[in-house]
Design a protein around this motif. Structure first.
Motif, PDB file in Angstrom:
ATOM      1  N   ASP A  91     -22.284   3.071 -78.732  1.00  0.00           N
ATOM      2  CA  ASP A  91     -22.850   4.052 -79.554  1.00  0.00           C
ATOM      3  C   ASP A  91     -24.259   4.038 -79.213  1.00  0.00           C
ATOM      4  OD1 ASP A  91     -20.536   4.414 -80.782  1.00  0.00           O
ATOM      5  OD2 ASP A  91     -21.189   3.364 -82.643  1.00  0.00           O
ATOM      6  N   PHE A  92     -24.978   2.737 -78.793  1.00  0.00           N
ATOM      7  CA  PHE A  92     -26.290   3.004 -78.533  1.00  0.00           C
ATOM      8  C   PHE A  92     -26.573   3.731 -77.069  1.00  0.00           C
ATOM      9  CE2 PHE A  92     -30.234   0.844 -76.778  1.00  0.00           C
ATOM     10  CZ  PHE A  92     -31.325   1.218 -77.827  1.00  0.00           C
ATOM     11  N   ALA A  93     -25.602   3.471 -76.037  1.00  0.00           N
ATOM     12  CA  ALA A  93     -25.615   3.740 -74.785  1.00  0.00           C
ATOM     13  C   ALA A  93     -25.554   5.500 -74.785  1.00  0.00           C
ATOM     14  CB  ALA A  93     -24.586   3.185 -73.888  1.00  0.00           C
ATOM     15  N   ALA A  94     -24.517   5.857 -75.682  1.00  0.00           N
ATOM     16  CA  ALA A  94     -24.397   7.236 -75.996  1.00  0.00           C
ATOM     17  C   ALA A  94     -25.575   7.862 -76.357  1.00  0.00           C
ATOM     18  CB  ALA A  94     -23.180   7.315 -76.860  1.00  0.00           C
ATOM     19  N   ALA A  97     -27.769   8.131 -73.582  1.00  0.00           N
ATOM     20  CA  ALA A  97     -27.682   9.188 -72.722  1.00  0.00           C
ATOM     21  C   ALA A  97     -27.865  10.646 -73.151  1.00  0.00           C
ATOM     22  CB  ALA A  97     -25.964   9.256 -72.326  1.00  0.00           C
ATOM     23  N   HIS A  98     -27.878  10.883 -74.266  1.00  0.00           N
ATOM     24  CA  HIS A  98     -28.094  12.219 -75.332  1.00  0.00           C
ATOM     25  C   HIS A  98     -29.690  12.271 -74.693  1.00  0.00           C
ATOM     26  CE1 HIS A  98     -28.272  15.362 -77.922  1.00  0.00           C
ATOM     27  NE2 HIS A  98     -29.209  14.825 -78.596  1.00  0.00           N
ATOM     28  N   ARG A 130     -31.744  10.981 -72.531  1.00  0.00           N
ATOM     29  CA  ARG A 130     -31.923  11.354 -71.132  1.00  0.00           C
ATOM     30  C   ARG A 130     -31.775  12.936 -70.902  1.00  0.00           C
ATOM     31  NH1 ARG A 130     -33.020   8.443 -66.804  1.00  0.00           N
ATOM     32  NH2 ARG A 130     -31.942   6.651 -67.597  1.00  0.00           N
ATOM     33  N   GLU A 131     -30.515  13.416 -71.594  1.00  0.00           N
ATOM     34  CA  GLU A 131     -30.231  14.716 -71.407  1.00  0.00           C
ATOM     35  C   GLU A 131     -31.327  15.704 -71.782  1.00  0.00           C
ATOM     36  OE1 GLU A 131     -26.503  15.458 -72.979  1.00  0.00           O
ATOM     37  OE2 GLU A 131     -25.374  14.190 -71.674  1.00  0.00           O
ATOM     38  N   LYS A 132     -31.925  15.302 -73.016  1.00  0.00           N
ATOM     39  CA  LYS A 132     -32.932  15.982 -73.623  1.00  0.00           C
ATOM     40  C   LYS A 132     -34.524  15.821 -73.080  1.00  0.00           C
ATOM     41  CE  LYS A 132     -30.528  17.955 -76.956  1.00  0.00           C
ATOM     42  NZ  LYS A 132     -30.722  19.452 -77.109  1.00  0.00           N
ATOM     43  N   GLY A 133     -34.542  14.719 -72.215  1.00  0.00           N
ATOM     44  CA  GLY A 133     -35.776  14.466 -71.612  1.00  0.00           C
ATOM     45  C   GLY A 133     -36.445  13.661 -72.442  1.00  0.00           C
ATOM     46  N   TRP A 134     -35.975  12.751 -73.496  1.00  0.00           N
ATOM     47  CA  TRP A 134     -36.678  12.010 -74.226  1.00  0.00           C
ATOM     48  C   TRP A 134     -36.796  10.461 -73.903  1.00  0.00           C
ATOM     49  CZ3 TRP A 134     -33.421  13.988 -78.746  1.00  0.00           C
ATOM     50  CH2 TRP A 134     -33.618  15.236 -79.190  1.00  0.00           C
ATOM     51  N   LEU A 135     -35.976  10.131 -72.629  1.00  0.00           N
ATOM     52  CA  LEU A 135     -36.032   8.876 -72.210  1.00  0.00           C
ATOM     53  C   LEU A 135     -37.121   8.750 -70.998  1.00  0.00           C
ATOM     54  CD1 LEU A 135     -34.239   6.379 -72.548  1.00  0.00           C
ATOM     55  CD2 LEU A 135     -32.767   6.851 -70.760  1.00  0.00           C
TER      56      LEU A 135
END
Length: 104
Positions: free
Chosen positions: A75-78, A81-82, A84-89
Motif C-alpha cells: 500500500d505504501f509503494a502504491a 507511485a501515485h 510520483r505520477e503527481k510530481g510529489w516525489l
C-alpha cells in the motif's frame, strides 16, 4: 497518515492510512520552529512556500515500523507511485511532498 509536528516532537499518526499524506501542527509554530523540529527529528524540510514539507521516505518507514498491518508495504509503494505520477516525489524517490496544515 500524517506527520504531527509539536514542540515536544514529531510523530506519525494513522500510519495505516496510505491514501493520504500531510503534515500538521497544533501550536502557533512559525517557520523557523517547524524547520528546527523537522531537522531535530530527521523528519524532512519545510519548503520555501511554507505550505509543504518534503518528508524522507525512510523516515515514514521508520516511524511506521511495527505499527502497520500486513500488506502495508504494498500500500505504501502504491502511495509513492501515485505521488510520483503527481510530481510529489523527489527525483531520487527519497522524499515525498506533504501539504502542511495548521490544526485548529
Amino acid at each position: 497518515m500524517y506527520l504531527a509536528i509539536a514542540t515536544d516532537g514529531v510523530e506519525l499518526q494513522q500510519p495505516e492510512r496510505t491514501n493520504e499524506l500531510y503534515a500538521s501542527y497544533w501550536e502557533r509554530l512559525g517557520p523557523d520552529e517547524i524547520t528546527k523540529l523537522l531537522a531535530e527529528h530527521d523528519a524532512g524540510e519545510l519548503l520555501p512556500d511554507f505550505n509543504h514539507v518534503m518528508v524522507p521516505v525512510a523516515t515514514l518507514r521508520r516511524l511506521a515500523a511495527g505499527r502497520v498491518p500486513e500488506g502495508w508495504d504494498d500500500d505504501f509503494a502504491a502511495m509513492l507511485a501515485h505521488a510520483r505520477e503527481k510530481g510529489w516525489l523527489s527525483e531520487d524517490g527519497e522524499a515525498v511532498r506533504a501539504h502542511l496544515e495548521r490544526e485548529r
